[in-house]
Design a protein around this motif. Structure first.
Motif, PDB file in Angstrom:
ATOM      1  N   UNK A   8       0.836  -1.202   0.000  1.00 50.17           N
ATOM      2  CA  UNK A   8       0.000   0.000   0.000  1.00 50.17           C
ATOM      3  C   UNK A   8       0.874   1.257   0.000  1.00 50.17           C
ATOM      4  N   UNK A   9       1.925   1.241   0.770  1.00 50.90           N
ATOM      5  CA  UNK A   9       2.842   2.385   0.821  1.00 50.90           C
ATOM      6  C   UNK A   9       3.539   2.570  -0.524  1.00 50.90           C
ATOM      7  N   UNK A  10       3.938   1.482  -1.161  1.00 49.60           N
ATOM      8  CA  UNK A  10       4.589   1.534  -2.473  1.00 49.60           C
ATOM      9  C   UNK A  10       3.684   2.219  -3.497  1.00 49.60           C
ATOM     10  N   UNK A  11       2.386   1.906  -3.446  1.00 50.92           N
ATOM     11  CA  UNK A  11       1.427   2.492  -4.381  1.00 50.92           C
ATOM     12  C   UNK A  11       1.055   3.914  -3.966  1.00 50.92           C
ATOM     13  N   UNK A  12       1.106   4.168  -2.676  1.00 52.77           N
ATOM     14  CA  UNK A  12       0.741   5.492  -2.175  1.00 52.77           C
ATOM     15  C   UNK A  12      -0.718   5.585  -1.777  1.00 52.77           C
ATOM     16  N   UNK A  13      -1.262   4.451  -1.292  1.00 56.48           N
ATOM     17  CA  UNK A  13      -2.656   4.420  -0.864  1.00 56.48           C
ATOM     18  C   UNK A  13      -2.758   3.847   0.535  1.00 56.48           C
ATOM     19  N   UNK A  14      -3.919   4.000   1.141  1.00 56.28           N
ATOM     20  CA  UNK A  14      -4.197   3.457   2.460  1.00 56.28           C
ATOM     21  C   UNK A  14      -4.328   1.936   2.385  1.00 56.28           C
ATOM     22  N   UNK A  15      -4.015   1.247   3.464  1.00 53.02           N
ATOM     23  CA  UNK A  15      -4.097  -0.214   3.512  1.00 53.02           C
ATOM     24  C   UNK A  15      -5.525  -0.688   3.235  1.00 53.02           C
ATOM     25  N   UNK A  16      -6.519   0.010   3.749  1.00 57.80           N
ATOM     26  CA  UNK A  16      -7.915  -0.383   3.516  1.00 57.80           C
ATOM     27  C   UNK A  16      -8.268  -0.268   2.029  1.00 57.80           C
ATOM     28  N   UNK A  17      -7.764   0.745   1.369  1.00 60.08           N
ATOM     29  CA  UNK A  17      -7.991   0.901  -0.064  1.00 60.08           C
ATOM     30  C   UNK A  17      -7.283  -0.201  -0.828  1.00 60.08           C
ATOM     31  N   UNK A  18      -6.080  -0.554  -0.412  1.00 59.75           N
ATOM     32  CA  UNK A  18      -5.347  -1.656  -1.039  1.00 59.75           C
ATOM     33  C   UNK A  18      -6.147  -2.950  -0.934  1.00 59.75           C
ATOM     34  N   UNK A  19      -6.694  -3.214   0.236  1.00 59.23           N
ATOM     35  CA  UNK A  19      -7.507  -4.422   0.431  1.00 59.23           C
ATOM     36  C   UNK A  19      -8.730  -4.412  -0.486  1.00 59.23           C
ATOM     37  N   UNK A  20      -9.388  -3.286  -0.569  1.00 52.97           N
ATOM     38  CA  UNK A  20     -10.629  -3.172  -1.342  1.00 52.97           C
ATOM     39  C   UNK A  20     -10.377  -3.270  -2.850  1.00 52.97           C
ATOM     40  N   UNK A  21      -9.353  -2.586  -3.329  1.00 53.60           N
ATOM     41  CA  UNK A  21      -9.121  -2.507  -4.771  1.00 53.60           C
ATOM     42  C   UNK A  21      -8.252  -3.655  -5.278  1.00 53.60           C
ATOM     43  N   UNK A  22      -7.187  -3.970  -4.580  1.00 54.02           N
ATOM     44  CA  UNK A  22      -6.225  -4.957  -5.065  1.00 54.02           C
ATOM     45  C   UNK A  22      -6.520  -6.362  -4.556  1.00 54.02           C
TER      46      UNK A  22
END
Length: 59
Positions: A8-22
């Motif tokens: 999530x940090x590598x992409x520049x997004x929040x962990x919750x957003x990473x879970x939801x989108x990725x």
């Protein structure tokens, strides 16, 4: 290999957003470690973004 937090940090997004989108997408490649752990590569993250970007352009 990146944890979900590091990914999530590598992409520049929040962990919750990473879970939801990725992580919720079947197309996203991951490496399962045990029953509850996953790791991600920068390459798999970049490939997933490129795949989704191409699909958006086709709409």
């Amino acid at each position: 290999m990146l944890t979900r937090e590091a990914a999530a940090k590598y992409i520049g997004i929040d962990v919750k957003t990473f879970d939801k989108v990725f992580r919720s997408d079947q197309d996203f490649k991951r490496i399962k470690i045990g029953d509850h752990s996953e790791r991600f590569t920068k390459n798999s993250i970049n490939e997933f973004i490129n795949l989704k970007e191409k699909n958006l352009k086709q709409i």
